[in-house]
Design a protein around this motif. Structure first.
Motif, short mmCIF file in Angstrom:
data_model
loop_
_atom_site.label_atom_id
_atom_site.label_comp_id
_atom_site.label_asym_id
_atom_site.label_seq_id
_atom_site.Cartn_x
_atom_site.Cartn_y
_atom_site.Cartn_z
N MET A 276 0.86 -1.19 0.00
CA MET A 276 0.00 0.00 0.00
C MET A 276 0.89 1.24 0.00
SD MET A 276 -3.17 1.35 0.18
CE MET A 276 -4.18 -0.04 0.58
N ASN A 277 0.52 2.21 -0.81
CA ASN A 277 1.27 3.45 -0.88
C ASN A 277 0.95 4.32 0.33
OD1 ASN A 277 0.98 2.34 -3.65
ND2 ASN A 277 2.38 4.01 -4.06
N ALA A 278 1.96 5.00 0.85
CA ALA A 278 1.78 5.86 2.02
C ALA A 278 0.85 7.02 1.65
CB ALA A 278 3.13 6.40 2.48
N ILE A 279 -0.03 7.34 2.59
CA ILE A 279 -0.97 8.44 2.37
C ILE A 279 -0.88 9.39 3.56
CG2 ILE A 279 -2.91 7.14 3.34
CD1 ILE A 279 -4.73 8.63 1.28
N THR A 280 -0.89 10.69 3.25
CA THR A 280 -0.78 11.72 4.27
C THR A 280 -1.93 12.69 4.08
OG1 THR A 280 1.63 11.57 4.11
CG2 THR A 280 0.74 13.50 5.22
N HIS A 281 -2.53 13.10 5.20
CA HIS A 281 -3.61 14.08 5.14
C HIS A 281 -3.02 15.47 5.36
CE1 HIS A 281 -7.57 15.78 6.94
NE2 HIS A 281 -7.51 15.99 5.65
N ASP A 282 -3.36 16.41 4.49
CA ASP A 282 -2.92 17.80 4.60
C ASP A 282 -4.18 18.66 4.76
OD1 ASP A 282 -1.96 20.37 4.33
OD2 ASP A 282 -0.97 20.03 2.41
N PRO A 283 -4.69 18.77 6.01
CA PRO A 283 -5.94 19.49 6.22
C PRO A 283 -5.87 20.97 5.88
CG PRO A 283 -4.97 18.88 8.33
CD PRO A 283 -4.14 18.23 7.26
N ASP A 284 -4.69 21.58 6.00
CA ASP A 284 -4.56 23.00 5.67
C ASP A 284 -4.85 23.27 4.20
OD1 ASP A 284 -3.88 23.58 8.30
OD2 ASP A 284 -1.73 23.49 7.91
N ASN A 285 -4.46 22.34 3.33
CA ASN A 285 -4.70 22.47 1.90
C ASN A 285 -5.87 21.63 1.41
OD1 ASN A 285 -2.55 24.32 1.13
ND2 ASN A 285 -1.20 22.69 1.82
N LYS A 286 -6.60 21.02 2.34
CA LYS A 286 -7.77 20.20 2.04
C LYS A 286 -7.45 19.15 0.97
CE LYS A 286 -11.05 23.83 3.18
NZ LYS A 286 -12.14 24.66 2.69
N CYS A 287 -6.41 18.36 1.25
CA CYS A 287 -6.06 17.30 0.30
C CYS A 287 -5.38 16.13 1.01
CB CYS A 287 -5.18 17.83 -0.83
SG CYS A 287 -3.51 18.26 -0.39
N MET B 219 -3.60 5.71 -6.74
CA MET B 219 -4.09 6.83 -5.95
C MET B 219 -5.46 6.52 -5.34
SD MET B 219 -5.20 10.60 -7.34
CE MET B 219 -6.37 9.85 -8.48
N MET B 220 -6.39 6.05 -6.17
CA MET B 220 -7.74 5.79 -5.70
C MET B 220 -7.80 4.67 -4.68
SD MET B 220 -9.71 8.08 -6.85
CE MET B 220 -11.21 7.34 -6.22
N GLU B 221 -7.06 3.60 -4.89
CA GLU B 221 -7.07 2.48 -3.94
C GLU B 221 -6.57 2.93 -2.57
OE1 GLU B 221 -8.21 -0.85 -4.45
OE2 GLU B 221 -9.08 0.07 -6.24
N ALA B 222 -5.49 3.71 -2.54
CA ALA B 222 -4.96 4.21 -1.26
C ALA B 222 -5.94 5.18 -0.61
CB ALA B 222 -3.61 4.88 -1.48
N PHE B 223 -6.49 6.09 -1.41
CA PHE B 223 -7.43 7.08 -0.88
C PHE B 223 -8.69 6.42 -0.33
CE2 PHE B 223 -11.12 9.87 -1.73
CZ PHE B 223 -10.85 10.85 -0.78
N LEU B 224 -9.28 5.51 -1.09
CA LEU B 224 -10.52 4.86 -0.65
C LEU B 224 -10.30 3.98 0.57
CD1 LEU B 224 -12.02 4.14 -4.16
CD2 LEU B 224 -12.78 5.88 -2.53
N ALA B 225 -9.16 3.31 0.66
CA ALA B 225 -8.85 2.52 1.85
C ALA B 225 -8.76 3.43 3.07
CB ALA B 225 -7.56 1.74 1.65
N GLU B 226 -8.18 4.61 2.88
CA GLU B 226 -8.09 5.59 3.98
C GLU B 226 -9.48 6.07 4.39
OE1 GLU B 226 -6.31 8.16 6.80
OE2 GLU B 226 -5.49 6.44 5.72
N MET B 227 -10.36 6.30 3.43
CA MET B 227 -11.72 6.74 3.74
C MET B 227 -12.44 5.66 4.54
SD MET B 227 -11.93 9.78 2.55
CE MET B 227 -10.23 9.80 3.13
#
Length: 92
Positions: A1-12, A54-62
């Motif tokens: 799985m690719n590392a995912i980081t949340h950047d709330p300041d930039n909403k991404c 991108m989508m697989e990592a993002f959706l797993a995070e969601m």
């Protein structure tokens, strides 16, 4: 799985790809629902399958965060229509 980081300041969300390259998923948050408004893969990595990464990592995070999404971005709409296993993440 690719590392995912949340950047709330930039909403991404930032998803590590290869080298220093990152994909970005931009959103607007309303409670526990994210309107996914834009996605971005670096130009040099376009057409190499990183949209799926991108989508697989993002959706797993969601899923692990208990968040739902609304697909505003045309790529996310397309991806969600082709990958029905993620339908439970779509806000009704």
């Amino acid at each position: 799985m690719n590392a995912i980081t949340h950047d709330p300041d930039n909403k991404c969300y930032l998803i590590a790809l290869e080298g220093d390259a990152v994909a970005k998923v931009y959103y607007e948050k309303k409670g526990n629902i994210l309107d996914v408004i834009s996605t971005r893969i670096p130009d040099e990595l376009q057409g190499k399958g990183y949209g799926k990464v991108m989508m697989e990592a993002f959706l797993a995070e969601m899923k692990s965060s208990g968040l739902l999404i609304v697909s505003v971005c045309s790529y996310v709409v397309h991806y969600m229509n082709k990958n029905l296993q993620w339908q439970d993440l779509l806000a009704k």
